[in-house]
Design a protein around this motif. Structure first.
Motif, PDB file in Angstrom:
ATOM      1  N   LYS A  79      -7.637   4.428   6.641  1.00  0.00           N
ATOM      2  CA  LYS A  79      -8.879   4.502   5.495  1.00  0.00           C
ATOM      3  C   LYS A  79      -8.334   3.806   4.539  1.00  0.00           C
ATOM      4  O   LYS A  79      -8.938   3.136   3.660  1.00  0.00           O
ATOM      5  CB  LYS A  79      -9.357   5.992   5.499  1.00  0.00           C
ATOM      6  CG  LYS A  79     -10.391   6.694   6.305  1.00  0.00           C
ATOM      7  CD  LYS A  79     -10.708   7.915   6.112  1.00  0.00           C
ATOM      8  CE  LYS A  79     -11.342   8.270   7.174  1.00  0.00           C
ATOM      9  NZ  LYS A  79     -11.974   9.889   6.846  1.00  0.00           N
ATOM     10  N   THR A  80      -6.499   3.530   4.423  1.00  0.00           N
ATOM     11  CA  THR A  80      -6.316   2.897   2.736  1.00  0.00           C
ATOM     12  C   THR A  80      -5.868   1.690   3.396  1.00  0.00           C
ATOM     13  O   THR A  80      -6.318   0.763   2.132  1.00  0.00           O
ATOM     14  CB  THR A  80      -5.113   4.215   2.990  1.00  0.00           C
ATOM     15  OG1 THR A  80      -4.748   5.187   2.296  1.00  0.00           O
ATOM     16  CG2 THR A  80      -4.113   3.106   1.637  1.00  0.00           C
ATOM     17  N   LEU A  81      -5.398   1.583   4.024  1.00  0.00           N
ATOM     18  CA  LEU A  81      -5.357   0.338   4.487  1.00  0.00           C
ATOM     19  C   LEU A  81      -6.738  -0.978   3.932  1.00  0.00           C
ATOM     20  O   LEU A  81      -7.027  -2.232   4.145  1.00  0.00           O
ATOM     21  CB  LEU A  81      -4.747  -0.164   5.733  1.00  0.00           C
ATOM     22  CG  LEU A  81      -3.232   0.006   6.178  1.00  0.00           C
ATOM     23  CD1 LEU A  81      -2.725   0.219   7.319  1.00  0.00           C
ATOM     24  CD2 LEU A  81      -2.500  -0.961   4.993  1.00  0.00           C
TER      25      LEU A  81
ATOM     26  N   ALA B 290       0.453   4.296   0.348  1.00  0.00           N
ATOM     27  CA  ALA B 290      -0.100   5.784   0.946  1.00  0.00           C
ATOM     28  C   ALA B 290       1.034   5.282   2.322  1.00  0.00           C
ATOM     29  O   ALA B 290       0.913   5.449   3.113  1.00  0.00           O
ATOM     30  CB  ALA B 290      -0.548   5.647   1.594  1.00  0.00           C
ATOM     31  N   CYS B 291       0.928   3.627   2.792  1.00  0.00           N
ATOM     32  CA  CYS B 291       0.847   2.995   4.109  1.00  0.00           C
ATOM     33  C   CYS B 291       3.298   2.798   4.098  1.00  0.00           C
ATOM     34  O   CYS B 291       3.278   2.401   5.064  1.00  0.00           O
ATOM     35  CB  CYS B 291       0.322   2.164   4.528  1.00  0.00           C
ATOM     36  SG  CYS B 291      -1.165   3.795   5.036  1.00  0.00           S
TER      37      CYS B 291
ATOM     38  N   THR C 152     -10.787   2.456  12.701  1.00  0.00           N
ATOM     39  CA  THR C 152     -10.604   3.789  12.429  1.00  0.00           C
ATOM     40  C   THR C 152     -10.491   4.755  13.941  1.00  0.00           C
ATOM     41  O   THR C 152     -10.077   5.522  13.573  1.00  0.00           O
ATOM     42  CB  THR C 152     -11.597   4.425  11.184  1.00  0.00           C
ATOM     43  OG1 THR C 152     -13.136   3.204  11.673  1.00  0.00           O
ATOM     44  CG2 THR C 152     -11.740   3.583   9.922  1.00  0.00           C
TER      45      THR C 152
ATOM     46  N   VAL D 293       0.855  -0.988  -0.190  1.00  0.00           N
ATOM     47  CA  VAL D 293      -0.221  -0.631   0.173  1.00  0.00           C
ATOM     48  C   VAL D 293       0.574   1.139   0.223  1.00  0.00           C
ATOM     49  O   VAL D 293       1.338   1.595   1.042  1.00  0.00           O
ATOM     50  CB  VAL D 293      -1.239  -0.418   1.068  1.00  0.00           C
ATOM     51  CG1 VAL D 293      -1.910   1.208   1.274  1.00  0.00           C
ATOM     52  CG2 VAL D 293      -1.602  -0.781   1.377  1.00  0.00           C
TER      53      VAL D 293
ATOM     54  N   THR E 141       2.159   0.918   8.109  1.00  0.00           N
ATOM     55  CA  THR E 141       4.002   1.862   8.016  1.00  0.00           C
ATOM     56  C   THR E 141       4.416   1.371   8.964  1.00  0.00           C
ATOM     57  O   THR E 141       4.345   0.251  10.113  1.00  0.00           O
ATOM     58  CB  THR E 141       2.461   2.383   8.689  1.00  0.00           C
ATOM     59  OG1 THR E 141       2.181   2.194  10.535  1.00  0.00           O
ATOM     60  CG2 THR E 141       1.052   3.483   8.297  1.00  0.00           C
TER      61      THR E 141
ATOM     62  N   ALA F 265      -9.458   0.507   3.374  1.00  0.00           N
ATOM     63  CA  ALA F 265      -9.517   0.442   1.321  1.00  0.00           C
ATOM     64  C   ALA F 265      -8.933  -1.126   0.617  1.00  0.00           C
ATOM     65  O   ALA F 265      -9.864  -1.552  -0.498  1.00  0.00           O
ATOM     66  CB  ALA F 265      -9.215   1.513   0.557  1.00  0.00           C
ATOM     67  N   ASP F 266      -8.155  -0.983   1.044  1.00  0.00           N
ATOM     68  CA  ASP F 266      -7.176  -2.381   0.581  1.00  0.00           C
ATOM     69  C   ASP F 266      -7.880  -3.654   1.070  1.00  0.00           C
ATOM     70  O   ASP F 266      -8.190  -4.538  -0.272  1.00  0.00           O
ATOM     71  CB  ASP F 266      -6.109  -2.220   0.937  1.00  0.00           C
ATOM     72  CG  ASP F 266      -5.026  -2.908   0.584  1.00  0.00           C
ATOM     73  OD1 ASP F 266      -4.618  -3.141  -0.914  1.00  0.00           O
ATOM     74  OD2 ASP F 266      -4.549  -4.543   0.826  1.00  0.00           O
TER      75      ASP F 266
ATOM     76  N   ALA G 215      -5.912   8.462   8.585  1.00  0.00           N
ATOM     77  CA  ALA G 215      -5.451   8.615   6.878  1.00  0.00           C
ATOM     78  C   ALA G 215      -5.106   6.915   6.229  1.00  0.00           C
ATOM     79  O   ALA G 215      -5.544   6.186   5.513  1.00  0.00           O
ATOM     80  CB  ALA G 215      -5.068  10.024   6.209  1.00  0.00           C
ATOM     81  N   GLU G 216      -4.494   6.942   7.327  1.00  0.00           N
ATOM     82  CA  GLU G 216      -3.933   5.155   6.939  1.00  0.00           C
ATOM     83  C   GLU G 216      -4.708   4.150   7.027  1.00  0.00           C
ATOM     84  O   GLU G 216      -4.305   3.256   6.535  1.00  0.00           O
ATOM     85  CB  GLU G 216      -1.990   5.490   7.671  1.00  0.00           C
ATOM     86  CG  GLU G 216      -0.748   6.280   7.688  1.00  0.00           C
ATOM     87  CD  GLU G 216      -1.234   7.605   8.189  1.00  0.00           C
ATOM     88  OE1 GLU G 216      -2.514   7.799   8.186  1.00  0.00           O
ATOM     89  OE2 GLU G 216      -0.131   7.855   8.531  1.00  0.00           O
TER      90      GLU G 216
END
Length: 312
Positions: free
Chosen positions: A172-174, A24-25, A159, A22, A44, A176-177, A169-170
């Protein structure tokens, strides 16, 4: 005929399936045995800024959720009859964090408030279902973030804890993946998806089967698997099941977990009569990651375990 999937082969398949970065992370008797592995899609990296936060985690799944977000808690509480740091969490994060530095803060239901205070935490993560007297004591020590608890709330709790440590934010990205991967599995399901049953040993009854509102239930739904009629309930996460009623746990596939020291359903009189067992589709999985924990890591382990085991 007995069919076995070797630990190495199963872990290899799961790890290969989860090699996603990911951006972003990150910069035995008629049963097949399979153990869940650490397969989270991304996390992360720990940083010096993250480690200025002295976080204590007292709720199910908060330890591995914090580690996934790059934060090493200073203290955690353990589940009843479980290790402070479960093996599947050590497998995933042991190379990146000094997990043995984490202080034991007692049991999740009865955390040791004095030990927690001695750690000088900047944030405490707990369960909103905890006794209010304990929560008041914790609030007097440090800011408190409470998750709803329960396997069915694992996404919201992830969350919530992420927002508490400034990493929403991290998270939400995880998530979403995870959702994207689960949707792909669901899209690839046949017109009549296979049914999956979740069965575990239980303290107060012989066994417990899990319904729709459970950690495994939510992951199965996200991935488009069907559930047997007896496991369509939503009033609670699990229903107790005696050995005499074990037929209610039958499905196209059975995923069962046995807590150390508990009798296995394999040894019951009805086990050989179940269709999943006769079809060699009864899979023993890791008890802690599938049935005790509730986190993104557990969701990834369950999802990859289902996907890599159930073939179209």
């Amino acid at each position: 005929m007995q069919k076995n999937i070797s630990r190495r082969a199963f872990l290899g398949a799961m790890l290969g399936a989860s090699a996603v970065v990911v951006a972003a992370c990150t910069s035995s008797s008629n049963n097949t045995s399979a153990e869940g592995s650490s397969t989270t899609a991304g996390s992360t990296e720990p940083s010096s800024a993250d480690q200025t936060q002295r976080v204590v985690a007292l709720n199910t799944g908060q330890l591995d959720n914090l580690l996934t977000l790059g934060i090493l808690p200073v203290g955690v509480a353990a589940a009843k009859n479980a290790d402070l740091i479960p093996e599947f969490i050590r497998n995933r994060f042991g190379a990146d964090f000094d997990l043995d530095s984490i202080v034991n803060c007692g049991l999740r239901a009865e955390p040791d408030v004095e030990v927690i205070a001695s750690l000088n935490p900047t944030l405490i993560c707990a369960n909103s279902r905890t006794d209010e007297t304990i929560l008041e004591k914790l609030r007097a020590i440090a800011p408190l973030v409470t998750g709803a608890g329960g396997g069915e709330n694992w996404k919201e709790d992830f969350t919530t804890i992420a927002a508490g440590v400034g990493k929403e934010a991290e998270a939400k990205t995880l998530l979403a993946d995870y959702e994207q991967r689960a949707a792909k599995i669901a899209a690839d399901q046949p017109a009549t998806p296979p049914s999956v049953s979740f069965l575990r040993t239980n303290d107060d009854a012989a066994f417990q089967m899990y319904g729709l509102n459970s950690m495994t239930g939510t992951v199965a739904a996200d991935c488009g698997y069907a559930r047997p009629e007896a496991q369509q309930f939503t009033d609670k996460a699990g229903h107790d099941l005696s050995a005499e009623l074990l037929a209610q746990a039958d499905a196209d596939w059975i995923f069962y977990g046995v807590q150390a020291g508990s009798p296995s359903p394999v040894d019951t009189a009805l086990w050989p009569s179940l269709q999943a067992v006769q079809d060699q589709r009864a899979i023993e999985i890791n008890f802690d990651s599938w049935f005790v924990n509730a986190s993104l890591l557990s969701a990834e382990i369950i999802m990859d375990g289902l996907r890599s085991t159930i073939k179209a």
